[in-house]
Design an enzyme around this catalytic site. Structure first.
Site, PDB file in Angstrom:
ATOM      1  N   ASP A 107       1.008  -1.198   0.008  1.00 37.05           N
ATOM      2  CA  ASP A 107       0.056  -0.067  -0.006  1.00 37.05           C
ATOM      3  C   ASP A 107       0.996   1.365  -0.059  1.00 37.05           C
ATOM      4  OD1 ASP A 107      -2.104   1.802   0.263  1.00 37.05           O
ATOM      5  OD2 ASP A 107      -3.007   0.423   1.751  1.00 37.05           O
ATOM      6  N   HIS A 139      -0.548   4.651   0.226  1.00 38.26           N
ATOM      7  CA  HIS A 139      -1.101   5.912   0.752  1.00 38.26           C
ATOM      8  C   HIS A 139      -0.917   6.241   2.093  1.00 38.26           C
ATOM      9  CE1 HIS A 139      -3.333   4.450  -2.804  1.00 38.26           C
ATOM     10  NE2 HIS A 139      -3.766   5.686  -2.956  1.00 38.26           N
ATOM     11  N   SER A 147      -4.756  -4.333   2.004  1.00 33.64           N
ATOM     12  CA  SER A 147      -4.280  -4.115   3.262  1.00 33.64           C
ATOM     13  C   SER A 147      -4.768  -4.680   4.516  1.00 33.64           C
ATOM     14  CB  SER A 147      -4.219  -2.480   3.335  1.00 33.64           C
ATOM     15  OG  SER A 147      -3.456  -1.860   2.240  1.00 33.64           O
TER      16      SER A 147
END
Length: 907
Positions: free
Chosen positions: A430, A432, A483
């Site tokens: 991930d 972000h 995630s």
């Protein structure tokens, strides 16, 4: 010891409500605001929609209320021209099908018992009934209370009896005491589920008997909270300012003053429009004095004085005036002000003065700066400061600390310590990290040492770094669905290695439900879902407080266990149908009459350096404010009297940076999309035909076939309701009709990471977060612009389209552009097929991580469907038979399919 146990049990007796998510009203909770705009008596717009049968538009008002910060949604259908029972049931059913609305508790509001009971039979979670009273006598009161208890709802009790409505202090407490005794002693109603509405009446009406209206409510509230254990107090706040309707500046001040005193007396819920509130500390002193004179009935001529003052007060925009008078104040006040205001103009000058006033430079941090940051924390916790301001405060703090570090290093002091070490990481795959960065800033402001491992961090590195730095807490963040599984993997490994550290879970796809059901069972120590930055400080403080931590963790584990049990029981009651039966109930399009438009330009199209200036007008700003924990809809949020001033300042800062990003071309935007022949095959798959190089499309050797696998709803539907899959919107091959679909990927993130890193090197978290947030908004804007261009110029199925940006945001156009990972197509694996079809990485440089997140992070990908019947939907949970079928169709192992679809598998 027995007294202690009783005390602990009693402390748990608080109002607990729920939609899809819980709302626990504790003594520490801020005031709970009830959204009032889904009440036909309180909103002419809502009434019009309901009367016209436009329930979809009415539903949008409910969504606006939730986005605007309502924590409970009041629904009222009492109107002479409406079938209230039918309208209540229909509207609540629609709400229950919308998770973003249904997540908050519902207040079923009606003066008619049949409407209340109809609502109780529909609503999910634990709701509030508004209202019952003694006006029809004790028998009716008891009967209704027993039914409400049986339905498991909380209840609002009106201060009303057989004689009439309570209009003074004595009558309020008399009716409240009588109602409470009947409910608790006769009905056995949980006291914590009782909410008294003690009648808020107008003040400053000019009538002598109304002068004490606010005082009587406030004092009755105080009496109720002190004498009727565990109950709650609510009311309709706007009533208090009714005599000044038309003068919003006065009304806003009146609401804030009333709430300030009523909340201190014990009022903990209420119906109030946040737009009609002034920040108490920002009310001009002269106006505050006049309003408090009226509200507290402090002088005989209070009403006349406020009326005179009101003629001089008008709603004006709050301009900024440079005033350095504060520079003459004490040193501590100056430093505190710099931190609170986020202004670093004089901070180094003041820090040097502070350094010279103490024996050791570390004392500047431990005294001057921490006093200031404690003030920031107090204001943030009480709702008087907002997240962007806190991030600016952190920027000032970091600048001050950086100045002091060389002096501290000279002393080589090893005795100073932080409040605790916290490791933060975005999990493997991930990319972000905006939310994680904000949490880190907020915690750092509270003297916690933050070790940020960045993005795409594998479990083994998280564990090794946690050991290396001897951290006190590990915090995990993730945005994409895979995630969630990475978090489960880490929890299992921490358990295997016998870790004792608390584990914080955060990120857009995380939830309390997932944390309780999927992560918590695998780790015997604390696992805490943190849904926003404002909660992080209190949670971390409780976890690291030796006196509180054991109780906190025990209660958390018990709450998660209870939630898990109820959640799993609820899951069992859902009915699913076999995948073959779901396919036979697919959405059926009449392909003989459906208009199919052949794209004007088939094939793949590429933009290597897109002009960012075109995208500015396509930005949807509402999510930008949400990323900073400012909730409201743009542009209305800019004039909101609670967050409006801060939202405007944030927006102005964003405009300034956006202008620089565009004019100096600091970011690079790229896009690739393709339009192809396509047909559905085998019910749920879409076969796409694309060119092999530049060969003739009509040559069979030139055509390659790529297949997208779609998932189908398996929940049992009501008669006439189909089980959707995206494949339903493309013509089946056996129809011998040539159909089409598209795919795309856009990115505006090239350069973002470099800019953010540069800001971070200069201790400027505010602008580091800002550039990432703007990159995300530009990516969404490019996706929106490109889709419009495709509709009008490349596919040409809607050449006459003329929509405003607001209409584009509301998706008023024909066709849809769903994205892998979203409700209609939750399988992230299909991104690989898009990348194969469009050759995304080679063409524009956007990569897929191991968990199929896109890098750079400011990227958007998905499909184009043009069919006029195409619509968005949620696949929801699927059963094992579809999982096995899906794995077979994709030619992957069942275990791999299970890993990627784990959050969509029905238990």
């Amino acid at each position: 010891m027995m007294d202690l146990d009783i005390s602990r049990r009693s402390a748990k007796r608080v109002l607990k409500l729920s939609g899809l998510e819980p709302l626990v009203v504790t003594p520490e909770s801020n005031f709970i605001n009830v959204g009032e705009r889904t009440n036909v008596a309180g909103s002419k717009r809502f009434l019009r929609f309901i009367k016209n049968g436009d329930f979809e538009s009415a539903l949008s008002i409910a969504r606006e209320q939730v986005e605007g910060g309502a924590q409970i949604l009041d629904v009222n259908m009492d109107d002479g021209l409406i079938d209230g029972k039918e309208a209540m049931v229909r509207f609540l059913n629609l709400i229950m099908a919308e998770p973003d609305i249904a997540k908050i508790p519902i207040m079923i509001d009606s003066s008619k018992w049949e409407i209340i009971e109809a609502g109780l039979q529909v609503v999910q979670g634990k709701c509030v009934v508004n209202s019952i009273s003694l006006k029809d006598g004790e028998d009716t009161f008891i009967k209704q209370a027993k039914l409400i208890k049986r339905y498991g709802a909380a209840v609002i009790i009106m201060a009303f009896d057989e004689i009439g409505q309570a209009d003074n202090y004595e009558r309020r407490i008399e009716i409240a005491k009588r109602s409470y005794d009947i409910l608790v002693d006769t009905v056995g109603f949980p006291a914590e589920d009782i909410i008294f509405d003690l009648n808020i009446f107008p003040v400053a009406t000019g009538m002598e008997e109304h002068r004490d209206n606010a005082v009587h409510f406030i004092e009755a509230t105080r009496w109720v909270r002190e004498n009727l254990p565990y109950c709650n107090v609510s009311g309709g706040v706007s009533n208090v300012s009714f005599s000044f309707r038309g003068n919003n500046a006065i009304r806003e001040a009146m609401h804030s003053v009333f709430l300030y005193h009523a909340i201190k007396a014990g009022m903990n819920l209420g119906i109030v429009n946040p737009v009609m509130l002034e920040v108490y500390d920002d009310i001009p002193k002269n106006l505050l004095e006049h309003v408090e004179d009226v509200m507290l009935n402090r002088r005989a001529d209070a009403t006349e004085r406020l009326l005179d003052l009101s003629t001089t007060i008008k709603q004006t925009s709050k301009g900024k005036v440079v005033d350095n008078e504060w520079r003459k104040g004490p040193l501590q006040d100056r430093i505190t002000r710099a931190l609170v205001k986020g202004v670093d103009e004089f901070i180094l000058e003041d820090i040097e003065e502070a350094r010279k006033s103490v024996d050791r430079p570390i004392e500047v941090i431990e005294t001057f700066l921490m006093i200031g940051m404690n003030r920031v924390g107090d204001l943030f916790g009480s709702g008087k400061m907002f997240l962007p301001q806190v991030v600016k405060s952190a920027r000032v703090m970091k600048k001050a600390v950086a100045y002091l570090l060389p002096f501290i290093e000279e002393e080589k002091d090893e005795n100073s310590s932080s409040a605790g070490k916290i490791l933060l990481a975005t999990v493997k795959g991930d990319v972000h990290d905006i939310g994680k960065n904000i949490v880190g800033v907020v915690l750092a402001c509270n003297n916690y040492e933050i070790i940020d491992l960045g993005v795409m961090v594998p479990p083994e590195k998280i564990i090794s770094e946690a050991k290396k730095h001897k951290v006190d807490i590990i915090g995990l963040s993730g945005l994409i669905t895979p995630s969630l599984e990475e978090m489960v993997i880490l929890a299992k490994e921490m358990q295997r290695q016998k870790f004792k550290l608390p584990l914080l879970i955060g990120g857009a796809t995380t939830s309390r439900a997932h944390t309780a059901v999927k992560i918590d069972p695998h780790y015997e120590n604390a696992v805490v879902h943190v849904n926003d930055a404002s909660r992080a400080v209190n949670i971390v403080s409780d976890l690291l407080n030796q006196k509180k931590s054991r109780t906190f963790v025990d209660e958390l584990k018990n709450n998660y266990s209870e939630f898990r049990t109820k959640f799993l029981e609820r899951q069992v009651t859902k009915t699913y149908i076999p995948i073959e039966k779901a396919r036979s109930n697919k959405y059926k399009v009449d392909w003989k009459t459906t208009a199919i438009v052949k794209p004007k330009q088939l094939g793949i199209h590429q933009f290597d350096d897109f002009d960012l200036s075109i995208l500015v007008d396509y930005i949807d700003w509402s999510p930008f404010f949400r990323s900073w924990d400012l909730f409201g809809k743009y542009p209305q949020i800019l004039t909101d009297d609670i967050v409006g001033e801060q939202a405007t300042e944030l927006f102005n800062d964003a405009q300034e940076m956006l202008s620089e990003l565009v004019s100096k071309k600091l970011l690079k935007a790229k896009a690739v999309f393709g339009l192809f022949k396509a047909n559905t095959i085998n019910d749920d798959d879409i076969e796409v035909m694309h060119l092999n190089g530049q060969a003739d499309l009509e040559s069979s050797d030139a055509i390659k076939h790529v297949t997208f696998r779609t998932l189908r709803q398996q929940a049992k539907k009501a008669e006439g309701k189909p089980n959707y899959a995206l494949a339903d919107f493309i013509a089946p091959k056996e129809e011998n009709i040539e159909d089409y679909m598209g795919a795309f990927c856009v990115c505006t993130g090239f350069g973002t990471e470099e800019l953010a890193s540069e800001y971070e090197k200069n201790l400027d978290d505010y602008n580091s977060i800002m550039v990432k947030a703007l990159s995300d908004r530009l990516a969404e804007a490019l996706a929106e612009y490109l889709h419009q261009t495709v509709r009008k110029e490349y596919w040409c199925y809607d050449q006459g389209e003329s929509l405003t940006n607001e209409e584009l945001i509301k998706e008023k156009y024909n066709g849809i552009r769903p994205a892998p990972g979203y409700p209609a197509c939750p399988d992230h694996l299909e991104k690989e097929t898009i990348w194969q079809l469009l050759d995304v990485e080679n063409r524009i440089g956007v990569k897929l991580t191991e968990s199929l997140a896109m890098w750079p992070a400011a990227s958007v990908s998905g499909y184009y469907f043009a069919n006029e019947k195409a619509r968005y939907f949620g696949v929801g949970k699927i059963k094992e038979d579809q999982l096995i079928d899906f794995a077979k169709r994709k030619n992957i192992s069942i275990n791999k399919a299970r890993k990627w679809l784990i959050t969509n598998l029905a238990d």
